[in-house]
Design a protein around this motif. Sequence first.
Motif, PDB file in Angstrom:
ATOM      1  N   GLN A 277      -1.409  13.623 -10.801  1.00  0.00           N
ATOM      2  CA  GLN A 277      -0.920  13.570 -12.185  1.00  0.00           C
ATOM      3  C   GLN A 277      -0.048  12.359 -12.482  1.00  0.00           C
ATOM      4  O   GLN A 277       0.446  12.205 -13.601  1.00  0.00           O
ATOM      5  CB  GLN A 277      -0.188  14.866 -12.519  1.00  0.00           C
ATOM      6  N   ALA A 278       0.144  11.500 -11.487  1.00  0.00           N
ATOM      7  CA  ALA A 278       0.842  10.236 -11.778  1.00  0.00           C
ATOM      8  C   ALA A 278       0.090   9.571 -12.930  1.00  0.00           C
ATOM      9  O   ALA A 278      -1.139   9.598 -12.962  1.00  0.00           O
ATOM     10  CB  ALA A 278       0.830   9.339 -10.548  1.00  0.00           C
ATOM     11  N   PRO A 279       0.805   8.995 -13.899  1.00  0.00           N
ATOM     12  CA  PRO A 279       0.098   8.509 -15.102  1.00  0.00           C
ATOM     13  C   PRO A 279      -0.946   7.432 -14.798  1.00  0.00           C
ATOM     14  O   PRO A 279      -2.003   7.407 -15.416  1.00  0.00           O
ATOM     15  CB  PRO A 279       1.227   7.972 -15.983  1.00  0.00           C
ATOM     16  N   TRP A 280      -0.657   6.545 -13.848  1.00  0.00           N
ATOM     17  CA  TRP A 280      -1.619   5.492 -13.510  1.00  0.00           C
ATOM     18  C   TRP A 280      -1.696   5.336 -11.994  1.00  0.00           C
ATOM     19  O   TRP A 280      -0.711   5.544 -11.285  1.00  0.00           O
ATOM     20  CB  TRP A 280      -1.207   4.157 -14.144  1.00  0.00           C
ATOM     21  N   HIS A 281      -2.872   4.928 -11.555  1.00  0.00           N
ATOM     22  CA  HIS A 281      -3.132   4.737 -10.128  1.00  0.00           C
ATOM     23  C   HIS A 281      -3.710   3.338  -9.914  1.00  0.00           C
ATOM     24  O   HIS A 281      -4.477   2.857 -10.744  1.00  0.00           O
ATOM     25  CB  HIS A 281      -4.142   5.780  -9.635  1.00  0.00           C
ATOM     26  N   VAL A 282      -3.329   2.733  -8.783  1.00  0.00           N
ATOM     27  CA  VAL A 282      -3.888   1.426  -8.426  1.00  0.00           C
ATOM     28  C   VAL A 282      -4.548   1.552  -7.057  1.00  0.00           C
ATOM     29  O   VAL A 282      -3.970   2.123  -6.131  1.00  0.00           O
ATOM     30  CB  VAL A 282      -2.780   0.347  -8.371  1.00  0.00           C
ATOM     31  N   LEU A 283      -5.756   1.014  -6.945  1.00  0.00           N
ATOM     32  CA  LEU A 283      -6.407   0.901  -5.639  1.00  0.00           C
ATOM     33  C   LEU A 283      -6.409  -0.582  -5.277  1.00  0.00           C
ATOM     34  O   LEU A 283      -7.018  -1.400  -5.983  1.00  0.00           O
ATOM     35  CB  LEU A 283      -7.825   1.467  -5.715  1.00  0.00           C
ATOM     36  N   LEU A 284      -5.685  -0.903  -4.225  1.00  0.00           N
ATOM     37  CA  LEU A 284      -5.520  -2.294  -3.794  1.00  0.00           C
ATOM     38  C   LEU A 284      -6.263  -2.490  -2.485  1.00  0.00           C
ATOM     39  O   LEU A 284      -6.086  -1.712  -1.548  1.00  0.00           O
ATOM     40  CB  LEU A 284      -4.021  -2.586  -3.593  1.00  0.00           C
ATOM     41  N   ASP A 285      -7.108  -3.512  -2.433  1.00  0.00           N
ATOM     42  CA  ASP A 285      -7.869  -3.792  -1.211  1.00  0.00           C
ATOM     43  C   ASP A 285      -7.653  -5.260  -0.857  1.00  0.00           C
ATOM     44  O   ASP A 285      -7.949  -6.147  -1.665  1.00  0.00           O
ATOM     45  CB  ASP A 285      -9.359  -3.500  -1.481  1.00  0.00           C
ATOM     46  N   CYS A 286      -7.083  -5.503   0.307  1.00  0.00           N
ATOM     47  CA  CYS A 286      -6.835  -6.871   0.768  1.00  0.00           C
ATOM     48  C   CYS A 286      -7.529  -7.058   2.103  1.00  0.00           C
ATOM     49  O   CYS A 286      -7.536  -6.153   2.933  1.00  0.00           O
ATOM     50  CB  CYS A 286      -5.335  -7.117   0.991  1.00  0.00           C
ATOM     51  N   ASP A 287      -8.091  -8.231   2.332  1.00  0.00           N
ATOM     52  CA  ASP A 287      -8.623  -8.494   3.663  1.00  0.00           C
ATOM     53  C   ASP A 287      -8.638  -9.977   3.951  1.00  0.00           C
ATOM     54  O   ASP A 287      -8.438 -10.803   3.067  1.00  0.00           O
ATOM     55  CB  ASP A 287     -10.022  -7.879   3.827  1.00  0.00           C
ATOM     56  N   CYS A 288      -8.879 -10.285   5.220  1.00  0.00           N
ATOM     57  CA  CYS A 288      -8.860 -11.670   5.656  1.00  0.00           C
ATOM     58  C   CYS A 288      -9.840 -11.826   6.814  1.00  0.00           C
ATOM     59  O   CYS A 288      -9.933 -10.956   7.676  1.00  0.00           O
ATOM     60  CB  CYS A 288      -7.443 -12.045   6.087  1.00  0.00           C
ATOM     61  N   ALA A 289     -10.573 -12.937   6.799  1.00  0.00           N
ATOM     62  CA  ALA A 289     -11.573 -13.170   7.846  1.00  0.00           C
ATOM     63  C   ALA A 289     -10.940 -13.645   9.145  1.00  0.00           C
ATOM     64  O   ALA A 289     -11.567 -13.587  10.196  1.00  0.00           O
ATOM     65  CB  ALA A 289     -12.602 -14.185   7.361  1.00  0.00           C
ATOM     66  N   ALA A 290      -9.698 -14.137   9.081  1.00  0.00           N
ATOM     67  CA  ALA A 290      -9.038 -14.586  10.312  1.00  0.00           C
ATOM     68  C   ALA A 290      -8.509 -13.365  11.061  1.00  0.00           C
ATOM     69  O   ALA A 290      -7.919 -12.466  10.457  1.00  0.00           O
ATOM     70  CB  ALA A 290      -7.906 -15.548   9.981  1.00  0.00           C
ATOM     71  N   ALA A 291      -8.697 -13.355  12.371  1.00  0.00           N
ATOM     72  CA  ALA A 291      -8.201 -12.251  13.177  1.00  0.00           C
ATOM     73  C   ALA A 291      -6.674 -12.275  13.177  1.00  0.00           C
ATOM     74  O   ALA A 291      -6.056 -13.291  12.891  1.00  0.00           O
ATOM     75  CB  ALA A 291      -8.734 -12.378  14.599  1.00  0.00           C
ATOM     76  N   LEU A 295      -1.549  -9.082   8.172  1.00  0.00           N
ATOM     77  CA  LEU A 295      -1.804  -8.726   6.782  1.00  0.00           C
ATOM     78  C   LEU A 295      -1.114  -7.419   6.380  1.00  0.00           C
ATOM     79  O   LEU A 295      -0.527  -7.318   5.298  1.00  0.00           O
ATOM     80  CB  LEU A 295      -3.320  -8.658   6.527  1.00  0.00           C
ATOM     81  N   GLY A 296      -1.179  -6.432   7.274  1.00  0.00           N
ATOM     82  CA  GLY A 296      -0.605  -5.122   6.958  1.00  0.00           C
ATOM     83  C   GLY A 296       0.867  -5.225   6.606  1.00  0.00           C
ATOM     84  O   GLY A 296       1.328  -4.689   5.583  1.00  0.00           O
ATOM     85  N   GLU A 297       1.585  -5.941   7.438  1.00  0.00           N
ATOM     86  CA  GLU A 297       3.017  -6.075   7.213  1.00  0.00           C
ATOM     87  C   GLU A 297       3.316  -6.793   5.892  1.00  0.00           C
ATOM     88  O   GLU A 297       4.184  -6.385   5.128  1.00  0.00           O
ATOM     89  CB  GLU A 297       3.613  -6.873   8.377  1.00  0.00           C
ATOM     90  N   ALA A 298       2.552  -7.855   5.639  1.00  0.00           N
ATOM     91  CA  ALA A 298       2.774  -8.638   4.416  1.00  0.00           C
ATOM     92  C   ALA A 298       2.524  -7.791   3.169  1.00  0.00           C
ATOM     93  O   ALA A 298       3.294  -7.842   2.199  1.00  0.00           O
ATOM     94  CB  ALA A 298       1.880  -9.870   4.425  1.00  0.00           C
ATOM     95  N   VAL A 299       1.459  -6.986   3.205  1.00  0.00           N
ATOM     96  CA  VAL A 299       1.150  -6.139   2.050  1.00  0.00           C
ATOM     97  C   VAL A 299       2.231  -5.069   1.882  1.00  0.00           C
ATOM     98  O   VAL A 299       2.726  -4.816   0.776  1.00  0.00           O
ATOM     99  CB  VAL A 299      -0.255  -5.501   2.198  1.00  0.00           C
ATOM    100  N   LEU A 300       2.610  -4.461   2.996  1.00  0.00           N
ATOM    101  CA  LEU A 300       3.609  -3.401   2.945  1.00  0.00           C
ATOM    102  C   LEU A 300       4.937  -3.897   2.380  1.00  0.00           C
ATOM    103  O   LEU A 300       5.594  -3.199   1.596  1.00  0.00           O
ATOM    104  CB  LEU A 300       3.820  -2.831   4.357  1.00  0.00           C
ATOM    105  N   GLU A 301       5.300  -5.092   2.781  1.00  0.00           N
ATOM    106  CA  GLU A 301       6.546  -5.683   2.296  1.00  0.00           C
ATOM    107  C   GLU A 301       6.545  -5.784   0.758  1.00  0.00           C
ATOM    108  O   GLU A 301       7.517  -5.454   0.090  1.00  0.00           O
ATOM    109  CB  GLU A 301       6.674  -7.082   2.897  1.00  0.00           C
ATOM    110  N   CYS A 302       5.417  -6.217   0.209  1.00  0.00           N
ATOM    111  CA  CYS A 302       5.285  -6.290  -1.258  1.00  0.00           C
ATOM    112  C   CYS A 302       5.432  -4.921  -1.881  1.00  0.00           C
ATOM    113  O   CYS A 302       6.105  -4.750  -2.907  1.00  0.00           O
ATOM    114  CB  CYS A 302       3.888  -6.756  -1.657  1.00  0.00           C
TER     115      CYS A 302
END
Lengths: 484, 484
Positions: A277-291, A295-302
């Motif tokens: 019931q949250a008024p709005w939802h966001v689905l965020l998908d990030c990826d990178c071809a470099a091993a 990335l996880g930490e950087a996204v979480l920090e944001c």
Amino acid sequence: MTRDFLADLAGVLDAPGLLLPGQDLTRYEREWRGRYESRALAVARPADVAMLSALVECCLRHGVAMVPQGGNTGLVGGAVACGERRELLISLERLRAVRKLDSDSACLTVEAGCTLGATTRVAAAQGWRLPLALASGDSATIGGVLATNAGGNETIRFGNARHMVLGLEAVLADGSIWRGLSPLRKDNAGYDLAQLLVGSEGTLGIITAASLALKPLPRQREVAWLAVPSPASALAVLRRVRQAVGETITAFEVMPALAIEFALAHRPGARCPVDPQAPWHVLLDCDCAAAGQWLGEAVLECLEAECAAENVTDVVVAQSQAQADAFWQIRESISDAQKAGGVSLKHDISVPIAAIPGFIDQTLARLRDRVPGIRPCVFGHFGDGNLHFNLTQPREMAAEAFRAREEEINELVFSSVLAVGGSIAAEHGIGLLRKGWMAKSADPAALFAMQRIKRALDPLGLMNPGKVLEVDYYSSASAGDICD
Amino acid sequence: MTRDFLADLAGVLDAPGLLLPGQDLTRYEREWRGRYESRALAVARPADVAMLSALVECCLRHGVAMVPQGGNTGLVGGAVACGERRELLISLERLRAVRKLDSDSACLTVEAGCTLGATTRVAAAQGWRLPLALASGDSATIGGVLATNAGGNETIRFGNARHMVLGLEAVLADGSIWRGLSPLRKDNAGYDLAQLLVGSEGTLGIITAASLALKPLPRQREVAWLAVPSPASALAVLRRVRQAVGETITAFEVMPALAIEFALAHRPGARCPVDPQAPWHVLLDCDCAAAGQWLGEAVLECLEAECAAENVTDVVVAQSQAQADAFWQIRESISDAQKAGGVSLKHDISVPIAAIPGFIDQTLARLRDRVPGIRPCVFGHFGDGNLHFNLTQPREMAAEAFRAREEEINELVFSSVLAVGGSIAAEHGIGLLRKGWMAKSADPAALFAMQRIKRALDPLGLMNPGKVLEVDYYSSASAGDICD
């Protein structure tokens, strides 16, 4: 006359290549939702480009109009016959060869009838990504996807279908075969016909194969589901994530509570990762071809920073591929799920991203004034500015009463879109459905140029007539135009 | 008649807008290398799009042909007058406004006369990257860069100029103004006129402003100079780096020892980071917009593996921005430096990447057979398949004797290019220089379609006539074509 044409046609096609009206042609003649349905003169299924070329020449000799068709998954009536029993439907479904995967050039060449899903899997098996993601991927074909310049979820990062095209093979409206397949990244020998055919919805020629640019497969990926208070908060999140992890954002989708409600009802067992019931939802998908593991930490920090700023009220990060898939299944089921709510009036629009929050607020306020109880289900590709501005009927209103107000509602939505510099046809195209609005809203100089191009390349007006543009052949086509 | 035209023209332009033959017009009439030079009827410098539109209408009334010009940095004679004193040169240099930077849409809208360099700096000041890098960036203008679909160093990652275009404003050949600027990522309302104008070299209309898609600025960057034994080794390195750090590769340039020799002689004080006599050199530039420290290690790991595999004989990684700049200065000075070697016959070609090593070996062997002592200086954008296949005269041959063999040498090079499915015009375009080869080598169906498009959009044939295509107006244009 029809008999002569069909006899001629039988001469240029093989046995499986011609389906006549006595047979069951429903799956070609009926658009998948049933919104458009009409009778074709016949259905041609050429086996290869040479057969298609001969068939187009046959149509030219007899003055028969042609409607090319891919996976028949379109939403604007671009691939249906519109003159009862006067047009030939041409299905590309037999052109399914994978011609070549050239890894050094990062290029995959496939025929028009391959589905997007199959093509994606061929690329992935060799370590490559075809960066185009549509809910209809397993039915939509490469030919259709390119003819309509499909968009989808990953446009924020990779652009729409035209960005993948390095070269095309096509049968032009005069029956000639243009052999323009190529893995080259740089080729400035003349006008870019490929980019002209892409998005022309079969009105200038028929794409038979394409050379598609590939990207490396991702090696790190983070998929997160966020609850946010408003579209303005979603914009704040987008800004921060873009600042921090830039080009890794593959998708940034928004959904209102009503969309989640529809989706959960439609998919028993599905679970919303946050309070539905949250008024709005966001689905965020990030990826990178470099091993790596960064990335996880950087996204979480944001996301933590946006929680602190109260732009995000809850976050769940997918812990597995399966969980990420489950998130996406909710998102992808919204369109179908909406049917349970009754009649929906749908608008596939784009607006400049900064304008999205104000546009949604103001347009919905005006709609609620006009149609009390209307249930907006505005969702989609926030990150590229493309919203599916869908409006479900009020609970207490009769379906027919709501449908009767379609024109009035379209007028309100589209004029709001145009007022902020948006587009009335973002990723679904024009077809039959939006032709009137296109004629009303297009830049006059551009519209005139398009009409001239159409007449120049299809002087007899036989290529998917009546779609995209209204072109007046009689006032200006001359014998010279047609015969030279 | 000319007097009437000039009087009319003066009426639609302001005082600084019209330069007449009595004045010094050299910088407009003379191509920068001096390879093309001819007289124009006058030079028009409109102050804005409305003035340009009025001026095009004036030319239409008088039947005067127009040659649009940007920074006059082209290499194929696309922006020079070709009928002595019969054409009007139109410089876009006064259209220099930065119209808007829309950060949420990652879009910068500028006028055609802004240089690429200035535009890049406007973007960078707001944290954005305009991902197009040319040696001539501080002179080349956005209008010219788009009209020729320029490529440059970063195409391997970002595509060529057309990939940055979200929308255009242009004056079409009938004088109408097409207002198609837009930050939208998805807009499928009709044919993509922007993509048709991009790369058409001013033969279909004149671009006055563009909306350009931006990318985030890099936060990590690794620039390395490698000595490699052969193009085949360079290909092995490219494969491994691409596998490991995928989309972070911004440039992958190759240079032979002769190019380094020319460049070092040309730039006193410049120092090659590795032994300059290594047979081949690679300049690798990788970057990523996400902050972090992982890129350097990942790149180094690849290079170490390629050293072990003996595909790399020496590596120097730039330790500072200044050192990276110094590497690039060597690369960027090759074209100019080559002049010291005498006459060079230059070919701007593309071939499929896997074919590069064999193509270089075999073509050079045939050239050496034919012209003993010929000094090949084949360098360029290996990573996108675009080589500058430049051939410097033998030391002992007279300049004129070498020049006299230009056609024979072009025939050898271009037929080798076409045999492997390459392009005779990769990033410099067609202009006057390659029109003959284009007519010979283009797909006939494509060429015919281009001619029809040209006639449809420019029925009087006044837009940069004689460039790109030979179009026969007399056999097929009709009054209807011209007047409707």
